[in-house]
Design a protein around this motif. Structure first.
Motif, PDB file in Angstrom:
ATOM      1  N   GLY A  34      -8.745-100.988  47.001  1.00  0.00           N
ATOM      2  CA  GLY A  34      -9.555-101.594  45.950  1.00  0.00           C
ATOM      3  C   GLY A  34      -9.275-100.975  44.597  1.00  0.00           C
ATOM      4  O   GLY A  34      -8.757 -99.862  44.489  1.00  0.00           O
ATOM      5  N   ARG A  35      -9.606-101.716  43.537  1.00  0.00           N
ATOM      6  CA  ARG A  35      -9.446-101.253  42.156  1.00  0.00           C
ATOM      7  C   ARG A  35     -10.692-101.691  41.388  1.00  0.00           C
ATOM      8  O   ARG A  35     -11.081-102.868  41.427  1.00  0.00           O
ATOM      9  CB  ARG A  35      -8.188-101.867  41.543  1.00  0.00           C
ATOM     10  N   PHE A  36     -11.327-100.732  40.680  1.00  0.00           N
ATOM     11  CA  PHE A  36     -12.593-101.027  40.019  1.00  0.00           C
ATOM     12  C   PHE A  36     -12.608-100.426  38.614  1.00  0.00           C
ATOM     13  O   PHE A  36     -12.271 -99.249  38.431  1.00  0.00           O
ATOM     14  CB  PHE A  36     -13.766-100.443  40.819  1.00  0.00           C
ATOM     15  N   PRO A  37     -12.994-101.209  37.613  1.00  0.00           N
ATOM     16  CA  PRO A  37     -13.107-100.668  36.252  1.00  0.00           C
ATOM     17  C   PRO A  37     -14.212 -99.606  36.191  1.00  0.00           C
ATOM     18  O   PRO A  37     -15.309 -99.806  36.721  1.00  0.00           O
ATOM     19  CB  PRO A  37     -13.478-101.895  35.411  1.00  0.00           C
ATOM     20  N   LEU A  38     -13.935 -98.503  35.532  1.00  0.00           N
ATOM     21  CA  LEU A  38     -14.921 -97.433  35.453  1.00  0.00           C
ATOM     22  C   LEU A  38     -16.156 -97.836  34.646  1.00  0.00           C
ATOM     23  O   LEU A  38     -17.257 -97.341  34.907  1.00  0.00           O
ATOM     24  CB  LEU A  38     -14.280 -96.183  34.829  1.00  0.00           C
ATOM     25  N   HIS A  39     -15.985 -98.750  33.696  1.00  0.00           N
ATOM     26  CA  HIS A  39     -17.122 -99.072  32.831  1.00  0.00           C
ATOM     27  C   HIS A  39     -18.243 -99.826  33.558  1.00  0.00           C
ATOM     28  O   HIS A  39     -19.351 -99.933  33.029  1.00  0.00           O
ATOM     29  CB  HIS A  39     -16.660 -99.875  31.600  1.00  0.00           C
ATOM     30  N   ILE A  40     -17.971-100.331  34.764  1.00  0.00           N
ATOM     31  CA  ILE A  40     -19.029-101.027  35.510  1.00  0.00           C
ATOM     32  C   ILE A  40     -19.727-100.101  36.502  1.00  0.00           C
ATOM     33  O   ILE A  40     -20.636-100.518  37.214  1.00  0.00           O
ATOM     34  CB  ILE A  40     -18.469-102.247  36.266  1.00  0.00           C
ATOM     35  N   ALA A  52     -10.636 -86.927  45.883  1.00  0.00           N
ATOM     36  CA  ALA A  52     -10.285 -87.643  44.660  1.00  0.00           C
ATOM     37  C   ALA A  52      -9.352 -86.794  43.814  1.00  0.00           C
ATOM     38  O   ALA A  52      -9.306 -85.566  43.932  1.00  0.00           O
ATOM     39  CB  ALA A  52     -11.550 -87.979  43.876  1.00  0.00           C
ATOM     40  N   SER A  53      -8.645 -87.451  42.918  1.00  0.00           N
ATOM     41  CA  SER A  53      -7.708 -86.742  42.053  1.00  0.00           C
ATOM     42  C   SER A  53      -8.467 -85.988  40.957  1.00  0.00           C
ATOM     43  O   SER A  53      -9.528 -86.428  40.502  1.00  0.00           O
ATOM     44  CB  SER A  53      -6.739 -87.730  41.411  1.00  0.00           C
ATOM     45  N   PRO A  54      -7.907 -84.847  40.503  1.00  0.00           N
ATOM     46  CA  PRO A  54      -8.546 -84.121  39.397  1.00  0.00           C
ATOM     47  C   PRO A  54      -8.709 -84.980  38.144  1.00  0.00           C
ATOM     48  O   PRO A  54      -9.686 -84.839  37.418  1.00  0.00           O
ATOM     49  CB  PRO A  54      -7.585 -82.946  39.152  1.00  0.00           C
ATOM     50  N   ALA A  55      -7.742 -85.878  37.909  1.00  0.00           N
ATOM     51  CA  ALA A  55      -7.831 -86.745  36.731  1.00  0.00           C
ATOM     52  C   ALA A  55      -9.047 -87.656  36.814  1.00  0.00           C
ATOM     53  O   ALA A  55      -9.759 -87.861  35.820  1.00  0.00           O
ATOM     54  CB  ALA A  55      -6.553 -87.575  36.602  1.00  0.00           C
ATOM     55  N   LEU A  56      -9.324 -88.206  38.005  1.00  0.00           N
ATOM     56  CA  LEU A  56     -10.489 -89.064  38.169  1.00  0.00           C
ATOM     57  C   LEU A  56     -11.772 -88.262  38.026  1.00  0.00           C
ATOM     58  O   LEU A  56     -12.739 -88.713  37.385  1.00  0.00           O
ATOM     59  CB  LEU A  56     -10.446 -89.758  39.536  1.00  0.00           C
ATOM     60  N   ILE A  57     -11.807 -87.077  38.616  1.00  0.00           N
ATOM     61  CA  ILE A  57     -12.999 -86.227  38.502  1.00  0.00           C
ATOM     62  C   ILE A  57     -13.284 -85.923  37.040  1.00  0.00           C
ATOM     63  O   ILE A  57     -14.425 -86.029  36.565  1.00  0.00           O
ATOM     64  CB  ILE A  57     -12.816 -84.929  39.307  1.00  0.00           C
ATOM     65  N   GLY A  58     -12.228 -85.553  36.290  1.00  0.00           N
ATOM     66  CA  GLY A  58     -12.407 -85.251  34.872  1.00  0.00           C
ATOM     67  C   GLY A  58     -12.898 -86.453  34.081  1.00  0.00           C
ATOM     68  O   GLY A  58     -13.753 -86.330  33.203  1.00  0.00           O
ATOM     69  N   LYS A  59     -12.359 -87.626  34.391  1.00  0.00           N
ATOM     70  CA  LYS A  59     -12.769 -88.845  33.682  1.00  0.00           C
ATOM     71  C   LYS A  59     -14.228 -89.186  33.980  1.00  0.00           C
ATOM     72  O   LYS A  59     -14.975 -89.611  33.083  1.00  0.00           O
ATOM     73  CB  LYS A  59     -11.859 -90.004  34.072  1.00  0.00           C
ATOM     74  N   CYS A  60     -14.656 -88.991  35.227  1.00  0.00           N
ATOM     75  CA  CYS A  60     -16.043 -89.270  35.594  1.00  0.00           C
ATOM     76  C   CYS A  60     -16.999 -88.325  34.869  1.00  0.00           C
ATOM     77  O   CYS A  60     -18.075 -88.730  34.414  1.00  0.00           O
ATOM     78  CB  CYS A  60     -16.220 -89.154  37.107  1.00  0.00           C
ATOM     79  N   VAL A  61     -16.616 -87.056  34.773  1.00  0.00           N
ATOM     80  CA  VAL A  61     -17.439 -86.096  34.030  1.00  0.00           C
ATOM     81  C   VAL A  61     -17.520 -86.512  32.562  1.00  0.00           C
ATOM     82  O   VAL A  61     -18.597 -86.503  31.951  1.00  0.00           O
ATOM     83  CB  VAL A  61     -16.864 -84.667  34.171  1.00  0.00           C
ATOM     84  N   GLU A  62     -16.385 -86.898  31.990  1.00  0.00           N
ATOM     85  CA  GLU A  62     -16.341 -87.310  30.585  1.00  0.00           C
ATOM     86  C   GLU A  62     -17.224 -88.517  30.321  1.00  0.00           C
ATOM     87  O   GLU A  62     -17.918 -88.583  29.298  1.00  0.00           O
ATOM     88  CB  GLU A  62     -14.889 -87.622  30.214  1.00  0.00           C
ATOM     89  N   LYS A  63     -17.217 -89.481  31.244  1.00  0.00           N
ATOM     90  CA  LYS A  63     -17.970 -90.720  31.061  1.00  0.00           C
ATOM     91  C   LYS A  63     -19.370 -90.671  31.670  1.00  0.00           C
ATOM     92  O   LYS A  63     -20.061 -91.684  31.734  1.00  0.00           O
ATOM     93  CB  LYS A  63     -17.188 -91.897  31.660  1.00  0.00           C
TER      94      LYS A  63
END
Length: 343
Positions: A34-40, A52-63
């Motif tokens: 699956g693929r899901f936009p983070l903004h939703i 999960a990847s470190p990049a995704l973890i960092g992006k989730c913290v940022e957002k």
């Protein structure tokens, strides 16, 4: 007020969540699930050892997207928080209150008064809706105990006494919990609360739902700038989110417990969704978790009128509303913390 968005549940044991631009991509080996936009998304719950990847973890913290890691069987593992944010002045006031016995007692009273009143209202609703299927006298006796504990809590002058009265109230409330199970009683017989690990189907169900609600409360507290690790009634302990445990108290009966009962009484869950391990612990199957999480998403979308704010909000936003009110009290904008009372 916070907007209620979607929560993504990753339940496949071998799934891996990764970042691709502004999207989260779920992969299992070479297959894209699956693929899901983070903004939703407002949260990502991962029930996989792959993680999960470190990049995704960092992006989730940022957002400010809530991310929770659990074992494939549903046991909580971790929740990344990133840099400490929020109003430092608000947190300083929180820490002061946590060290002041009088103020700490007063706010603990409200947490537990909310819990006991909501327990009483759950039992009263059961009498109203199912009088012919229960022993009304037993429920009225339990309600009498809860009313007495409400009076005792109001007179209490220390946190330790409040904890004791809460324990008496919980015992009376759960003494009638099995009677509120109206379907599939053999698979969901309730003989008392047990946890770490849960030893029967209904305790596994309660623990799983409490875990999801606690995570919501933790996220809500961080959103308003409070420290979820420093509580008023629950004492400090390394790694324990004491303030989140404080906040969840008033929400357990009306949100978590009633949701669990609805899952059973409406036939959403059954005994085939649970597995007993050699150790005696009971776990929920992957299929069971999926059904529970979908029902939880639906429950969060239901609207109620908040008794203090006088606004219509979703159940899923309620922890954020209470966290906001708690922050207002800590800042001194409110004379007391208004606990949520379900009617």
């Amino acid at each position: 007020m916070r907007k209620l968005l979607n929560v993504l549940y990753v339940t496949s044991e071998n799934a891996y969540a990764m970042l691709d631009g502004e999207n989260v991509v779920i992969k299992e080996k070479d297959n894209t699930l699956g693929r899901f936009p983070l903004h939703i998304l407002e949260g990502i719950y991962i029930f996989s050892y792959a993680g999960a990847s470190p990049a995704l973890i960092g992006k989730c913290v940022e957002k400010n997207i809530d991310m929770v890691f659990c074992t494939p069987r549903g046991y909580f593992l971790a929740r990344p928080t990133g840099r400490t944010q929020g109003n430092v002045l608000l947190r300083r006031e929180q820490y002061k209150i946590a060290d002041m016995e009088k103020l700490k007692t007063e706010i603990s009273k409200n947490f537990i008064l909310g819990k006991i009143v909501n327990e009483k209202n759950v039992l009263s609703r059961m009498i109203r809706d199912h009088e012919n299927r229960i022993n009304k006298t037993d429920f009225e006796d339990a309600i009498t105990i809860l009313k007495n504990m409400i009076d005792e809590v109001q007179r209490a002058d220390n946190v330790e006494s409040i904890r004791g009265y809460e324990g008496v109230a919980a015992s009376a409330y759960f003494s009638r919990f099995n009677d509120m199970i109206l379907r599939n009683e053999e698979d969901f017989a309730f003989n008392g609360r047990n946890r770490r690990p849960p030893l029967d189907n209904i305790n596994a169900l309660l623990s799983f739902v409490y875990m999801m609600l606690t995570s919501m409360c933790c996220s809500a507290l961080e959103t308003v700038g409070l420290d979820p690790f420093v509580g008023f009634m629950h004492t400090d302990r390394a790694g324990r989110k004491s303030l989140a445990l404080d906040l969840i108290e008033e929400l357990r009966p009306c949100l978590a417990d009633r949701f669990v009962l609805s899952l059973i009484n409406n036939g959403v869950v059954n005994g085939n969704m649970f597995e007993k391990q050699d150790s005696g612990a009971v776990i929920i199957s992957e299929n069971g978790r999926k059904k529970i999480q979908q029902a939880w998403q639906n429950k969060k979308q239901e609207k109620i009128t908040h008794p203090y704010l006088k606004e219509k909000i979703e159940w899923g936003v309620l922890p954020y509303a209470q966290a906001m009110l708690l922050a207002r009290f800590v800042r001194g904008d409110l004379e007391g913390y208004p606990a949520f009372i379900w009617r």
